[in-house]
Design an enzyme around this catalytic site. Structure first.
Site, PDB file in Angstrom:
ATOM      1  CG  ASN A  16       0.325   4.601   3.805  1.00  0.00           C
ATOM      2  OD1 ASN A  16      -0.287   5.196   4.681  1.00  0.00           O
ATOM      3  ND2 ASN A  16      -0.182   3.586   3.136  1.00  0.00           N
TER       4      ASN A  16
ATOM      5  CB  THR B  14      -4.604   3.387  -2.486  1.00  0.00           C
ATOM      6  OG1 THR B  14      -4.498   3.268  -1.057  1.00  0.00           O
ATOM      7  CG2 THR B  14      -5.420   4.600  -2.851  1.00  0.00           C
TER       8      THR B  14
ATOM      9  CG  ASP C 255      -0.811   2.341   7.340  1.00  0.00           C
ATOM     10  OD1 ASP C 255      -0.963   1.191   7.784  1.00  0.00           O
ATOM     11  OD2 ASP C 255      -1.754   3.096   7.102  1.00  0.00           O
TER      12      ASP C 255
ATOM     13  CE  LYS D 138      -2.698   5.037   1.189  1.00  0.00           C
ATOM     14  NZ  LYS D 138      -4.142   4.846   1.223  1.00  0.00           N
TER      15      LYS D 138
ATOM     16  CG  ASP E 190      -2.080   1.021   1.080  1.00  0.00           C
ATOM     17  OD1 ASP E 190      -2.371   1.435  -0.063  1.00  0.00           O
ATOM     18  OD2 ASP E 190      -2.655   1.418   2.104  1.00  0.00           O
TER      19      ASP E 190
END
Length: 272
Positions: free
Chosen positions: A142, A177, A155, A139, A137
């Site tokens: 994070n 995401t 995260d 992005k 994840d």
């Protein structure tokens, strides 16, 4: 000493202060190690909520993952404690906010600045992969920045450990995401965690340099089609080197994309 100071809350050796973040399952508070004076972030989880929403496995995984990783560009986990009703995760306190906010406030970056963040990101991701950890994840939300402007990955709630890889050598959980997710994660036939992370790094580099997403659509099915076909345009201000690198990473063909992923991720730092 006034009454407010007398009732200052403590968790173990940590003096708990103001709330600095709040999510569905956790509250993050500023705290200070009373022995060293060092500031920390204290993540407080409610056990009842965690069990009710079947989040126990995800929390366990996040803790197990972060214990494996000690890298200057990853938020450091110091320790984990628990009471009857709460789980306390003590983390490195990172003061510079999210990379996402920096992009929103300042717009696209000059190539030298973007290159620095990209190199720090790739070094950290490559290190995670060497420990059998795939983030899944990645992005700008994070990616945190410290007081010196260094990037810190945070995260790991969706991270996968290599033990979760099935007999076919692939992961099978669709997560992440949508705008940052690799095509092979969307097609639900299994994917290589390292290659999927690399795709997300490519999207992040594009966002840093362009100031907007390479794949975007208000309709989720149209977004998936764009990602699966690798349908994006590079803005004219990108250098040839940046264009070549982004095009190489955001290659939707699973075979060539996989081959690119099998090359050591860290090498990307030196090709850019």
């Amino acid at each position: 000493m006034n009454r407010r100071q007398q009732v200052k809350r403590r968790v173990g050796k940590y003096e708990v202060g103001r709330t600095i973040g709040e999510g569905t399952f956790a509250k993050v508070k500023f705290a200070r190690n009373s022995e060293t004076g060092e500031p920390v972030a204290l993540k407080i989880l409610d056990k009842e909520k965690v069990l009710k929403h079947k989040m126990a496995e995800q929390i366990r995984r996040e803790i197990a993952t972060m214990k494996l990783i000690k890298h200057p560009n990853v938020v450091q986990l110091y320790e984990v404690m628990a009471s009857k009703t709460k789980i306390f995760i003590i983390l490195e306190y990172v003061t510079g906010g999210e990379l996402f906010d920096k992009i929103v406030n300042d717009g696209r970056m000059k190539e030298n600045e973007a290159r620095r963040y990209f190199q720090q990101l790739v070094h950290a991701v490559d290190y995670c992969h060497s420990r059998g950890v795939y983030h899944r994840d990645l992005k700008p939300e994070n990616l945190l920045l410290d007081a010196y402007g260094n990037l810190k990955i945070s995260d790991f709630g969706l991270s996968a450990l290599s033990q979760q890889v099935r007999d076919d050598g692939l992961l099978h959980t669709s997560c992440g995401t949508p705008n940052y997710v690799a095509p092979e994660v969307l097609n639900d036939r299994g994917y290589d965690g390292a290659t999927a992370d690399m795709w997300s790094c490519g999207v992040i580099l594009y966002v840093l340099l362009a100031g907007y997403l390479p794949f975007d659509d208000s309709n989720l099915m149209n977004l998936y089609k764009k990602i699966s076909s690798g349908e994006f345009n590079c803005p004219p201000w990108l250098s040839l080197g940046a264009m070549k690198l982004i095009t190489r990473i955001l290659d939707p063909n699973p075979m060539t994309h996989k081959r690119a992923g099998e090359k050591k991720l860290g090498n990307l730092c030196y090709t850019y």
